[in-house]
Design an enzyme around this catalytic site. Structure first.
Site, PDB file in Angstrom:
ATOM      1  CG  ASN A  15      -2.194  -0.828   0.937  1.00  0.00           C
ATOM      2  OD1 ASN A  15      -3.006  -0.498   0.080  1.00  0.00           O
ATOM      3  ND2 ASN A  15      -2.338  -1.937   1.656  1.00  0.00           N
ATOM      4  CG  MET A  91      -0.331  -5.057  10.745  1.00  0.00           C
ATOM      5  SD  MET A  91      -1.994  -4.852  10.046  1.00  0.00           S
ATOM      6  CE  MET A  91      -2.759  -6.350  10.653  1.00  0.00           C
ATOM      7  NE  ARG A  92       1.970  -2.964  18.519  1.00  0.00           N
ATOM      8  CZ  ARG A  92       1.967  -4.030  19.315  1.00  0.00           C
ATOM      9  NH1 ARG A  92       1.959  -5.239  18.797  1.00  0.00           N
ATOM     10  NH2 ARG A  92       1.968  -3.879  20.622  1.00  0.00           N
ATOM     11  CG  HIS A 110     -10.203  -2.302   8.518  1.00  0.00           C
ATOM     12  ND1 HIS A 110      -9.399  -2.894   9.471  1.00  0.00           N
ATOM     13  CD2 HIS A 110     -11.321  -3.061   8.446  1.00  0.00           C
ATOM     14  CE1 HIS A 110     -10.020  -3.965   9.944  1.00  0.00           C
ATOM     15  NE2 HIS A 110     -11.182  -4.091   9.350  1.00  0.00           N
ATOM     16  CB  THR A 142     -12.292   8.325  15.754  1.00  0.00           C
ATOM     17  OG1 THR A 142     -12.861   7.033  15.493  1.00  0.00           O
ATOM     18  CG2 THR A 142     -12.748   9.328  14.699  1.00  0.00           C
ATOM     19  CG  LEU A 145      -9.483  -1.097  16.134  1.00  0.00           C
ATOM     20  CD1 LEU A 145      -8.110  -0.518  15.876  1.00  0.00           C
ATOM     21  CD2 LEU A 145      -9.385  -2.524  16.652  1.00  0.00           C
TER      22      LEU A 145
HETATM   23  C1  GRF Z   1      -3.404  -4.712   3.908  1.00  0.00           C
HETATM   24  O1  GRF Z   1      -4.375  -5.628   3.546  1.00  0.00           O
HETATM   25  C2  GRF Z   1      -3.941  -3.779   4.933  1.00  0.00           C
HETATM   26  O2  GRF Z   1      -5.217  -3.334   4.718  1.00  0.00           O
HETATM   27  C3  GRF Z   1      -3.887  -4.685   6.130  1.00  0.00           C
HETATM   28  O3  GRF Z   1      -2.631  -5.298   6.029  1.00  0.00           O
HETATM   29  C4  GRF Z   1      -2.284  -5.373   4.674  1.00  0.00           C
HETATM   30  C5  GRF Z   1      -0.980  -4.669   4.499  1.00  0.00           C
HETATM   31  O4  GRF Z   1      -0.411  -4.899   3.266  1.00  0.00           O
HETATM   32  N1  GRF Z   1      -4.167  -4.028   7.347  1.00  0.00           N
HETATM   33  P1  GRF Z   1       0.852  -4.053   2.765  1.00  0.00           P
HETATM   34  O5  GRF Z   1       1.875  -4.064   3.890  1.00  0.00           O
HETATM   35  O6  GRF Z   1       0.397  -2.676   2.439  1.00  0.00           O
HETATM   36  O7  GRF Z   1       1.338  -4.797   1.578  1.00  0.00           O
END
Ligand code: GRF
Length: 211
Positions: A15, A91-92, A110, A142, A145
Site C-alpha cells: 500500500n 498493525m498496532r 482497513h 478516531t 478502533l
Molecule cells: C493490507 O491488507 C492492509 O489493509 C492490512 O494489512 C495489509 C498490508 O499490506 N491491514 P501491505 O503491507 O500494504 O502490503
C-alpha cells in the site's frame, strides 16, 4: 508548500508503494518525509529505501507497554511536523493521545467494508459470515478502533470457492487503488468532514466497484 506526509507500516508495504507511485505520477502537493515501521524487518522499509524515502523504526517490542510505545512513536512523528499521517498496513492499535494529536489528518486503510469486520482476520470472518461482497475502507482514525469517518470504500465480490488468501488478494488490489485515491483527495483539500460524514467537495464517487 507541499504537505508533509508520514506513512506508518508494519510489513510488506504494497500500500505504501501504491501511495508513493500515485503521488509521484500525479504530482501531489505532498512529500513523504518519513516511512516509519514498528517492525525492523518490514519489507516495506527496504522498498522505501530503494525508492529514496527516509525510513525509521520504532520497534514496539523495545517498549514496556503500549503507552510508552505510543509516546515514542508520537515523538518520532512530531520531529517531522507532519501534515498528514497515513496508516498503510500498520498493525498496532494507537492510543488516544496519538490519535487526538492528528485528528482529521490521520488516515487508515482497513481490509473490510466497515463497520463490518473491524479488527483482525477480516477475510476469514467475512467468508465465515457468508457475505457476498467484501472490500476495503479508507477512513479518518478516531479513538474507537476502525470506526472513524469513511472517506472511500472499494467493493469486490466474494466468490463461491474463495479461500481466505484469494479474497485477501482481491481486496488488496482494490486497496492499491483506494488508498491513493483517498489520500490524494485529502492532500488536495478536496474533502470536507461534517457531523462525522466525509464528502468529496466536487462530488467524486466515494465508492469503487471491482469485479
Ligand atoms: C493490507 O491488507 C492492509 O489493509 C492490512 O494489512 C495489509 C498490508 O499490506 N491491514 P501491505 O503491507 O500494504 O502490503
Amino acid at each position: 508548500m507541499p504537505q508533509r506526509l508520514i506513512v506508518l507500516i508494519s510489513g510488506r508495504g504494497s500500500n505504501l508503494a501504491a501511495l508513493v507511485q500515485a503521488a509521484r505520477e500525479q504530482g501531489w502537493p505532498a512529500e513523504v518525509v518519513s516511512v516509519i515501521s514498528n517492525r525492523p524487518q518490514a519489507a516495506g522499509l527496504e522498498w522505501a529505501r530503494a525508492h529514496g524515502l527516509p525510513t525509521q523504526v520504532v520497534d514496539h517490542q523495545a517498549y514496556a507497554d503500549r503507552s510508552e510505545f505510543d509516546d515514542a512513536l508520537l515523538q518520532a512523528c512530531e520531529a517531522h511536523q507532519p501534515d498528514v499521517v497515513v496508516l498503510a498496513g500498520f498493525m498496532r492499535v494507537l492510543g488516544d493521545t496519538f490519535v487526538r494529536c492528528y485528528e482529521g489528518r490521520l488516515i487508515n486503510i482497513h481490509p473490510s467494508l466497515l463497520p463490518s469486520f473491524t479488527g483482525l482476520h477480516t477475510h476469514r470472518r467475512a467468508l465465515q459470515a457468508g457475505v457476498k461482497v467484501a472490500g476495503a475502507t479508507v477512513h479518518y482514525v478516531t479513538p474507537t478502533l476502525d470506526h472513524g469517518p469513511v472517506i472511500a470504500q472499494g467493493v469486490v465480490p466474494v466468490q463461491q470457492d474463495d479461500t481466505e488468501e484469494a479474497l485477501a488478494e482481491r481486496v488488496l488490489q482494490a486497496e492499491h487503488q483506494l488508498l491513493p485515491l483517498a489520500v490524494g483527495w485529502h492532500v488536495r483539500g478536496e474533502l470536507q468532514l461534517e457531523a462525522g460524514v466525509v464528502r468529496h467537495r466536487h462530488g467524486a464517487p466515494q465508492a469503487l466497484f471491482f469485479h
